[in-house]
Design an enzyme around this catalytic site. Structure first.
Site, short mmCIF file in Angstrom:
data_model
loop_
_atom_site.label_atom_id
_atom_site.label_comp_id
_atom_site.label_asym_id
_atom_site.label_seq_id
_atom_site.Cartn_x
_atom_site.Cartn_y
_atom_site.Cartn_z
N TYR A 59 38.14 51.36 33.39
CA TYR A 59 37.31 49.90 32.86
C TYR A 59 38.43 48.89 32.99
CZ TYR A 59 33.00 50.02 30.29
OH TYR A 59 31.59 49.75 30.07
N GLU A 61 37.37 45.22 31.97
CA GLU A 61 36.95 44.04 31.78
C GLU A 61 37.94 42.84 31.89
OE1 GLU A 61 33.75 45.25 28.05
OE2 GLU A 61 35.64 44.28 27.62
N ASP A 205 22.43 30.98 49.00
CA ASP A 205 22.24 32.28 48.88
C ASP A 205 22.22 33.04 50.26
OD1 ASP A 205 21.70 35.05 48.24
OD2 ASP A 205 19.80 34.52 47.13
N THR A 231 25.48 39.16 49.25
CA THR A 231 25.73 40.83 48.92
C THR A 231 26.91 40.88 49.90
OG1 THR A 231 23.90 41.18 50.57
CG2 THR A 231 23.14 41.16 48.25
N LYS A 234 24.29 44.98 53.37
CA LYS A 234 23.46 44.26 54.82
C LYS A 234 24.35 44.30 55.92
CE LYS A 234 20.14 41.92 51.95
NZ LYS A 234 20.72 41.54 50.38
N ARG A 240 27.22 48.55 48.35
CA ARG A 240 26.43 47.83 47.47
C ARG A 240 26.90 46.60 46.52
NH1 ARG A 240 20.80 49.35 48.03
NH2 ARG A 240 20.36 47.64 46.80
C1 LIG Z 1 18.41 36.19 49.84
C2 LIG Z 1 18.92 37.27 48.71
N1 LIG Z 1 19.31 37.04 47.57
C3 LIG Z 1 19.42 37.99 46.69
C4 LIG Z 1 19.25 39.32 47.02
C5 LIG Z 1 19.41 40.32 45.98
O1 LIG Z 1 20.55 41.56 46.25
P1 LIG Z 1 20.39 42.98 45.45
O2 LIG Z 1 19.35 43.42 45.85
O3 LIG Z 1 21.92 43.10 45.77
O4 LIG Z 1 20.43 42.32 43.85
C6 LIG Z 1 18.95 39.81 48.30
C7 LIG Z 1 18.47 41.04 48.62
O5 LIG Z 1 17.89 41.51 49.40
C8 LIG Z 1 18.54 38.67 49.15
O6 LIG Z 1 18.15 38.87 50.49
#
Ligand SMILES: Cc1ncc(COP(=O)(O)O)c(C=O)c1O
Length: 412
Positions: A59, A61, A205, A231, A234, A240
């Site tokens: 743990y 935090e 993003d 992420t 991918k 993950r």
């Molecule tokens: C552009 C985008 N943002 C956010 C996410 C969310 O990722 P997660 O599934 O790990 O929450 C994805 C997932 O495919 C994504 O393609």
């Protein structure tokens, strides 16, 4: 760049044969079918080992040097390593590697920069925006006032003029660029310009292209965006999970937005696995890999177009392709089902024109397996044959088995 390593399943097989069977079944599925889902990849055994390590027991935090729990001296080193590697890999002043997922990273970015009710401009969901970009089914659509920009119906390219016009009209607090299905590079400089003009934060993003960025095969949003969310799976090929990059001036706000605002204890096994993945992504082999992912996607897009599918934007700059199979006499949903029966696993997606669903596929996983342009030709021919009804699914399944048999993701 084939990955050939040994996985040790014996412990689980002895202790919990029922679950071991399930894991081996999934390993078999991944090894004998074609993984063309654009968001998936094969993590290395080193990443998987870190995920299955005793760090999962800890743990932690808080942040390194400031934890709410004792005994964090070792995991602190792991988290600092992950942060330092992420900063070096992406040239960022600050990295937060605690986000449990891409969605958690986006949630934290909003929490750091916005207040409920603020206006946010993002790619509309029908054009490839993620659920966290304003879906009414998601916290984002409920807590913020999202305005969607789109893509040109003919070209499938982001309509930057519309982005500018909508920004001037709605004066958003933040502009989000990033998509689940956009196959082209995003012009981050234009987004920065628009954000500056209207005084908005720019949130990139970059969940999809971040692995390509790491390997020098796609432009980086880091010099342009106030906050970059991504992420770690991918194309990046880690565990993950999510991460956030930003400048030093937003570091504290971002860190507080992750913990304690939107998350609890950091998952140290996952953070350790992220450190491993960042280390792998910094190697020359990964650069080659990232460029091959794009070369494979470009080849596959051209081959699918030659087979008669309508490839959105006419091709791709990335790992990701979206295409309309309608000219082959089949809609996206039916196509996905037929291909699944033939052992080709991919997704449906929205298309820029009309209501029909298309197909979304990616080359990150098959490239990790060592496949190149020659195999893309086999995949395109198989896929088109199945969709046209010329190749029976059982026969196609055998051909997929033969192809994947030559490119095993894991051995042992
Ligand atoms: C552009 C985008 N943002 C956010 C996410 C969310 O990722 P997660 O599934 O790990 O929450 C994805 C997932 O495919 C994504 O393609």
């Amino acid at each position: 760049m084939p990955v050939t390593h040994t996985l040790e399943a014996d412990v689980l097989r002895r202790q919990d044969p029922e679950l071991a069977e399930i894991l081996l079944g999934e390993l078999d599925r991944q090894s004998t079918t074609l993984q063309l889902i654009a968001a998936e990849n094969f993590s290395s055994p080193a990443v998987l080992a870190a995920l299955g390590s005793p760090l999962a027991n800890k743990y932690a935090e808080g942040y390194p040097g400031a934890r709410h729990h004792g005994g964090c001296e070792i995991v602190d080193v792991a988290e600092r390593l992950a942060v330092d590697r992420a900063k070096a890999l992406f040239g960022a002043e600050h990295a937060n590697v605690q986000s449990h997922s891409g969605s958690s990273a986006v949630l934290a970015a909003y929490a750091a920069l916005l207040r409920p009710g603020d206006t946010v401009l993002a790619l509309g969901l029908p054009y490839g925006g993620h659920l966290t970009h304003g879906s009414p089914a998601n916290f984002s659509g409920r807590w913020f006032d999202f305005v969607g920009y789109g893509v040109d119906a003919e070209t499938g390219l982001i309509d930057y003029d519309q982005v500018r016009t909508l920004a001037r009209t709605h004066r958003p607090k933040a502009i989000v660029c990033g998509s689940i299905a956009y196959p082209r590079h995003i012009d981050y400089a234009v987004f920065r310009e628009v954000a500056d003009e209207v005084g908005a934060y720019l949130i990139a993003d970059a969940a999809h292209p971040m692995g390509l960025v790491a390997g020098g095969a796609a432009p980086s949003p880091v010099p342009y965006a106030d906050v970059v969310c991504a992420t770690t799976h991918k194309v990046l090929r880690g565990p993950r999970g999510g991460m956030i990059l930003c400048g030093a001036e937003l570091a504290e706000r971002v860190d507080r937005a992750v913990f304690p605002f939107t998350q609890g204890g950091a998952q140290m096994h996952s953070i350790a696995a992220k450190a491993v993945a960042f280390g792998e992504a910094a190697t020359p082999e990964f650069r080659l890999y990232a460029h091959q992912v794009v070369a494979n996607a470009r080849a596959l897009a051209a081959l699918l177009a030659a087979e008669g599918l309508v490839v959105t934007t006419g091709g791709t700059d990335t790992h990701l392709i979206t295409a309309d199979p309608a000219p082959l006499g089949v809609d996206g949903r039916t196509a996905r089902g037929r291909l699944a029966a033939a052992g080709m696993v991919l997704d449906c997606c929205a298309l820029p024109h009309g209501d029909a669903r298309g197909l979304r596929l990616g080359t990150a996983a098959v490239t990790t397996q060592g496949m190149g342009e020659e195999e893309m030709a086999s995949i395109a021919a198989l896929l088109a044959g199945v969709l046209r009804g010329e190749t029976e699914s059982l026969k196609a399944r055998d051909q997929v088995r033969e192809l994947t048999g030559r490119f095993q993701p894991y051995t042992g």
